[in-house]
Design a protein around this motif. Structure first.
Motif, short mmCIF file in Angstrom:
data_model
loop_
_atom_site.label_atom_id
_atom_site.label_comp_id
_atom_site.label_asym_id
_atom_site.label_seq_id
_atom_site.Cartn_x
_atom_site.Cartn_y
_atom_site.Cartn_z
N ALA A 132 32.80 80.82 36.40
CA ALA A 132 31.51 80.18 36.10
C ALA A 132 31.70 78.89 35.31
N HIS A 133 32.89 78.69 34.74
CA HIS A 133 33.16 77.43 34.04
C HIS A 133 33.09 76.22 34.96
N THR A 134 33.06 76.46 36.25
CA THR A 134 32.94 75.34 37.18
C THR A 134 31.58 74.66 37.00
N LEU A 135 30.58 75.38 36.44
CA LEU A 135 29.27 74.81 36.17
C LEU A 135 29.18 74.31 34.73
N ASP A 139 31.16 70.70 24.75
CA ASP A 139 30.98 69.62 23.79
C ASP A 139 31.83 69.93 22.55
N THR A 140 32.55 68.94 22.08
CA THR A 140 33.43 69.16 20.93
C THR A 140 32.65 69.63 19.71
N GLY A 141 31.38 69.35 19.65
CA GLY A 141 30.57 69.82 18.54
C GLY A 141 30.40 71.32 18.51
N PHE A 142 30.70 71.98 19.63
CA PHE A 142 30.52 73.42 19.72
C PHE A 142 31.81 74.16 19.99
N SER A 143 32.54 73.72 21.01
CA SER A 143 33.65 74.54 21.49
C SER A 143 35.02 73.93 21.30
N GLY A 144 35.10 72.66 21.04
CA GLY A 144 36.40 72.01 20.99
C GLY A 144 36.73 71.32 22.30
N HIS A 145 36.07 71.67 23.37
CA HIS A 145 36.31 71.05 24.67
C HIS A 145 35.20 70.04 24.94
N HIS A 146 35.56 68.84 25.37
CA HIS A 146 34.55 67.85 25.68
C HIS A 146 34.53 67.55 27.17
N GLY A 147 33.37 67.62 27.75
CA GLY A 147 33.22 67.28 29.16
C GLY A 147 33.20 68.50 30.06
N THR A 148 33.30 68.22 31.35
CA THR A 148 33.29 69.28 32.34
C THR A 148 34.68 69.90 32.46
N TRP A 149 34.75 71.04 33.09
CA TRP A 149 36.04 71.68 33.35
C TRP A 149 36.51 71.33 34.76
N VAL A 150 35.75 70.48 35.42
CA VAL A 150 36.05 70.01 36.77
C VAL A 150 36.04 68.48 36.73
N PRO A 151 36.48 67.79 37.79
CA PRO A 151 36.68 66.35 37.72
C PRO A 151 35.44 65.49 37.43
N SER A 152 34.23 65.94 37.75
CA SER A 152 33.08 65.07 37.56
C SER A 152 31.81 65.86 37.26
#
Length: 190
Positions: A132-135, A139-152
């Protein structure tokens, strides 16, 4: 997902699970939108005006809504879960400790502990759930990861196998180790 990932089949007194309850103030739920479920929010209003009068539980409504998103975002609407849906979830009005049961991004042992041992899923089920991470996006403000987990951003609106292609094709590395925002990233910025 945050509502049912707190399920613990081994806790007979408080199994939680898909009960229409989550703690919006817990850090594990910080990435959820503030207007997801509140007085005057769109989803809440839809439920109150169309479904609660038919005695559909909030928990069932949330699962039906998630299934609708999966169908609408899957390739050619190919993932239609209507035939497998079962009604009858019961709402909980409070769920203290719910956020403590949400998995953290600490690798396969965390996946095994939460999804297999606690929730009773198979590795195949856990793989599908993590897909489901494909959707959406992080955001670094919440999880440490910024952006999508897919190319765009466009690809982040399709429920498909792109997340796993990215996991396989990119060199992922941990960041923010030992903090609440520990995560894995490619450094691509998405």
């Amino acid at each position: 997902a945050h509502d049912f990932m707190d399920f613990d089949r081994n806790d007979a007194n408080n199994p939680m699970g898909p009960d229409g309850c989550f703690d919006p103030f817990h850090p594990a739920n910080a990435g959820l939108p503030d207007d997801l479920w509140c007085d005057g929010c769109l989803l809440t209003n839809l439920y109150l005006t169309k479904y609660s009068e038919h005695q559909i539980s909030r928990a069932d409504f949330w699962i039906v809504s998630a299934n609708a998103v999966i169908r609408q975002t899957s390739v050619n609407n190919g993932l239609d879960l209507r035939d497998t849906f079962e009604w009858g979830r019961v709402d909980a009005n409070s769920c203290g400790g719910q956020g403590d049961r949400i998995p953290s991004p600490r690798g396969c042992s965390q996946t095994e502990d939460v999804f297999l041992t606690r929730m009773g899923l198979t590795w195949t089920d856990a793989t599908a759930l993590m897909g489901a991470h494909t959707l959406g996006r992080g955001d670094t403000g919440f999880s440490g990861h910024h952006g999508t987990w897919v190319p765009s951003n466009i690809e982040a609106m399709s429920f498909d196998k792109t997340y796993y292609e990215e996991v396989f094709l990119n060199s992922w590395h941990p960041q923010n180790i030992g903090t609440p925002r520990e995560d894995w990233t490619t450094g691509n910025g998405g």
